[in-house]
Scaffold this active site. Structure first.
Site, mmCIF file in Angstrom:
data_model
loop_
_atom_site.group_PDB
_atom_site.id
_atom_site.type_symbol
_atom_site.label_atom_id
_atom_site.label_comp_id
_atom_site.label_asym_id
_atom_site.label_seq_id
_atom_site.Cartn_x
_atom_site.Cartn_y
_atom_site.Cartn_z
ATOM 1 N N THR A 111 -4.578 -8.610 2.722
ATOM 2 C CA THR A 111 -4.782 -9.117 1.532
ATOM 3 C C THR A 111 -4.995 -10.797 1.628
ATOM 4 O O THR A 111 -4.476 -11.414 0.973
ATOM 5 C CB THR A 111 -3.655 -8.762 0.749
ATOM 6 N N HIS A 113 8.672 -13.405 5.047
ATOM 7 C CA HIS A 113 7.810 -12.564 4.945
ATOM 8 C C HIS A 113 7.642 -11.399 5.827
ATOM 9 O O HIS A 113 8.295 -11.388 6.880
ATOM 10 C CB HIS A 113 6.426 -13.449 5.186
ATOM 11 N N HIS A 167 5.967 -6.967 6.183
ATOM 12 C CA HIS A 167 5.409 -5.799 5.532
ATOM 13 C C HIS A 167 6.515 -4.860 5.157
ATOM 14 O O HIS A 167 6.541 -3.843 5.804
ATOM 15 C CB HIS A 167 4.527 -5.317 6.470
ATOM 16 N N SER A 213 -9.740 -22.630 9.322
ATOM 17 C CA SER A 213 -8.716 -22.252 10.533
ATOM 18 C C SER A 213 -7.711 -21.194 10.006
ATOM 19 O O SER A 213 -7.270 -20.453 10.541
ATOM 20 C CB SER A 213 -7.984 -23.478 10.910
#
Ligand SMILES: *[C@@H]1O[C@H](CO)[C@@H](O)[C@H](O)[C@H]1NC(C)=O
Ligand SMILES: *[C@@H]1O[C@H](CO)[C@@H](O)[C@H](O)[C@H]1NC(C)=O
Ligand SMILES: *[C@@H]1O[C@H](CO)[C@@H](O)[C@H](O)[C@H]1NC(C)=O
Length: 337
Positions: free
Chosen positions: A83, A139, A141, A284
């Site tokens: 995402t 952060h 998953h 980048s």
């Protein structure tokens, strides 16, 4: 006659001398008063200047680059794979030193996206008590973790980014086969498989099964078993509920810069200067899956029949509506043109 004149002259002289002294005396006193007044005025000016200078120093202190010792904010970005989450996290890594916050990666074992309850408890305790890492952005998953359940007195700020469900699935499909420009030499799980997404759908294979789209709902829903049951209505409702009440902001991948812009205005401790940085380093930061082909209209029509696509799209559109509303209320279409 002469003597009388002298006598009188003497008196006049004496009077004149006394008068002179009086005049001089008054004059000197007058000068002293004047001097005193100007000294007071000078002192007042100096005091004013010092005050202004102190204010200036105080202001510089809050705008400076030193660590934000008084800010104990915890931000959790429980990123959904494919995402543009890497692009966003890299912006945070680039800014953390300048803005004085920490970025920490939460490595969830396996690719499960859920943690056993003792691990969640440890995580909640560790994150809220680790003062050396505050302010901090975590952060990983992982599905939404409800800090309230663990009796935590500190609630983190949750953020997320959602993407159109089919786009996300197609991106993931080609990513597993061809990798991306981010780590071009890493061999992915399905490396060497040349089957297109269209062919996969025609042959009804598992990698393009619409069930694989059931991911953004569970990420926002959390750790309840229903969250991970494809097609579960309660899970969709819970995901919407968390989005509205537990997430500070959920953006959409298609508007990454706008997402960063709202965050810069809302969480300046973390995102001061983020838009400018993102614009100057866009190339980048954007991670591109290699050899991605757009699915045919036939494929799209086939996928759109599935219940999972419909429900995931409902969540995505719900998130998009909220995000558009947030932007409108900020009066900022500054970065959409
Ligand atoms: C995450 O953990 C797994 C296994 O525990 C390890 O193999 C992997 O290198 C870790 N990844 C990162 C980025 O630390
Ligand atoms: C949190 O975990 C890290 C790494 O496991 C550890 O170094 C740190 O001391 C822990 N902090 C607290 C407050 O428990
Ligand atoms: C697919 O559908 C869109 C509109 O829905 C249309 O513009 C496009 O030409 C179609 N593509 C093909 C290959 O039929």
């Amino acid at each position: 006659m002469l003597l009388r004149f002298f006598n009188q002259g003497y008196r006049i002289w004496a009077f004149a001398v006394i008068l002179l002294f009086v005049v001089i005396g008054t004059f000197i006193q007058f000068k002293f008063v004047k001097l005193e007044e100007s000294r007071n005025a000078l002192e007042a000016t100096v005091a004013r200047l010092q005050l202004a200078n102190n204010l200036l120093v105080a202001e510089r202190g809050t705008n400076g680059n030193e660590k934000n010792v008084d800010d104990d904010t915890i931000v959790i970005y429980n990123r959904v794979p494919k995402t543009a989450s890497t692009s966003f996290v890299n912006v945070a890594y680039d800014l953390c030193k300048r803005n004085g916050f920490n970025v920490l990666h939460l490595n969830v074992t396996g690719n499960l996206h859920v943690m056993p309850i003792p691990d969640q408890a440890r995580f909640v305790y560790n994150v809220t008590h680790w003062n050396a890492k505050k302010p901090g952005l975590y952060h990983g998953h992982v599905a939404f973790i409800d800090f309230d359940k663990f009796g935590s007195s500190q609630r983190p700020i949750y953020l997320n980014l959602l993407r159109k469900p089919l786009d996300r699935l197609v991106s993931y499909y080609y990513f597993l086969r061809f990798g991306d420009n981010y780590r071009p030499h890493l061999i992915r799980r399905k490396h060497g498989d040349k089957m297109t997404f269209d062919e996969c759908v025609k042959r009804k294979q598992s990698d393009c099964d619409p069930v694989n789209m059931w991911l953004q709902i569970p990420f926002l829903c959390g750790h309840m078993p229903e969250c991970w049951e494809p097609g579960n209505q309660w899970a969709l409702d819970q995901a919407k509920h968390n989005l509205a009440s537990r997430y500070l902001l959920v953006g959409v991948t298609e508007q990454l810069q706008e997402f960063i812009s709202v965050l810069e205005a809302t969480l300046p401790t973390f995102f001061r200067g983020a838009v400018k940085h993102f614009q100057s380093s866009k190339k980048s930061h954007l991670r591109k899956t290699n050899l991605k082909r757009e699915p045919s209209n036939e494929t799209v029509a086939e996928i759109m029949k599935s219940k999972v696509w419909k429900m995931e799209t409902e969540l995505y559109e719900y998130a998009l509506d909220q995000f558009e509303y947030v932007k409108k209320k900020m009066g900022s279409n500054r970065c959409s043109n």
